[in-house]
Scaffold this active site. Structure first.
Site, PDB file in Angstrom:
ATOM      1  CB  SER A   1     -41.621 -36.366  62.508  1.00 38.40           C
ATOM      2  OG  SER A   1     -40.524 -37.244  62.623  1.00 38.40           O
ATOM      3  CE  LYS A   2     -48.893 -38.692  61.783  1.00 39.47           C
ATOM      4  NZ  LYS A   2     -49.894 -38.706  60.694  1.00 39.47           N
ATOM      5  CD  GLN A   3     -42.287 -39.285  58.830  1.00 36.32           C
ATOM      6  OE1 GLN A   3     -42.333 -38.373  59.662  1.00 36.32           O
ATOM      7  NE2 GLN A   3     -43.230 -39.488  57.924  1.00 36.32           N
TER       8      GLN A   3
END
Length: 314
Positions: free
Chosen positions: A264-266
């Site tokens: 994920s980008k997070q």
């Protein structure tokens, strides 16, 4: 309990009107470039649209403006184009859709199906602790219904969120069939409670925006990552309350890192380098095997043929 005129919601794979022309979509948030996992989701939705002779749309989900990064939208569209994933209609952006979301909220309000809420996150946590129902970390916070009967007297004036008045009992029970995961079931009142439609800071909630956009774009099939499966019951319930048709759903497998965590980008997943190799990796991530084709077009052709065969077998 307010009478909503609803019965238990049961959604079969063919919930859209018989013969409806297939419309699929990929709806990324411009919080950064796409990574390997998001390319797999994009490819799955594109392949499914092609397998059904339908249209494939791209929608930029930038309703949460503060989370969006400058240049991310252009980077995403360039990545898709370099992989041969071109939408069949012009791209739409949620930042231009506030009037449509307002109409939907007003329709719910007119029927008593939405109400203002003055609760902060801290107040919700404290209410849950007092009830002894505080969730584990990262688990869903089930709204305790504090403002359901009205905002308490003496509450300071200020911005208000708006929540959906989720029906109780059988009317809140959603049974549906995912094209990949099979039969699913959720009691939305017990699993989530009254969820937010418009935040107190004026930002439209994802659940309302995606439901309105899918309906107005005529989306018949939602193909997306398995991380969004928990949103589906809420969206089906909201579709019914707004009088919208319910699409068919297919939740594709997630791409995970070496530790088994979802990319994920997070968590800092790196952007993929667009081109033939990234597309071939996405094909493998979807369980479609390897392609020896030397070009993007060749990999897409291989993937499309294998996707059709896989769907026939399912």
């Amino acid at each position: 309990m307010q009478n909503t005129g609803m019965t238990s919601v049961v959604v079969e794979p063919g919930a859209m009107a018989a013969g409806a022309a297939y419309v699929g979509r990929f709806a990324p948030s411009p919080t950064g470039p796409l990574h390997r996992g998001s390319l797999a989701a994009a490819l799955a939705s594109w392949l499914d649209a092609r397998a059904h002779g339908g249209r494939w749309l791209v929608r930029i989900e930038d309703v949460d403006g503060p989370r969006c990064r400058p240049g991310a939208e252009d980077a995403i569209l360039a990545q898709l184009a370099a992989c041969g994933l071109l939408p069949d209609l012009p791209v739409i952006r949620q930042r231009d859709r506030a009037a449509a979301y307002r109409r939907a909220l007003d329709a719910l309000r007119a029927r008593g199906l939405a109400y203002p809420c003055a609760c902060s996150r801290r107040a919700i946590e404290e209410a849950l602790l007092q009830r002894g129902t505080a969730p584990e970390r990262h688990a869903e916070r089930i709204y305790p219904g504090t403002c359901r009967a009205g905002i308490a007297a003496g509450t300071p004036d200020g911005p208000r969120a708006w929540r959906l008045r989720v029906p109780e009992g059988a009317a809140a029970h959603v049974d549906w069939i995912d094209r990949r995961l099979g039969a699913r079931s959720e009691a939305v009142d017990r699993a989530v409670g009254d969820f937010v439609l418009l935040r107190a800071d004026g930002i439209w909630a994802y659940q309302l925006a995606v439901v309105v956009d899918d309906a107005e774009q005529g989306v018949t099939d939602v193909v997306r990552g398995e991380d969004l499966v928990d949103s589906t019951a809420r969206q089906i319930l909201l579709q019914r309350m707004l009088g919208y048709p319910t699409p068919r759903y297919f939740h594709a497998p997630l791409v995970r890192d070496a530790a088994g965590e979802k990319l994920s980008k997070q968590t800092g997943a790196a952007p993929f380098a667009p081109g033939r190799d990234a597309l071939a990796q996405a094909m493998r991530d979807l369980g479609l095997g390897s392609s020896g084709a030397p070009t993007v077009a060749g990999v897409l052709e291989d993937a499309a043929g294998r996707w059709r065969r896989m769907q026939r077998e399912v």
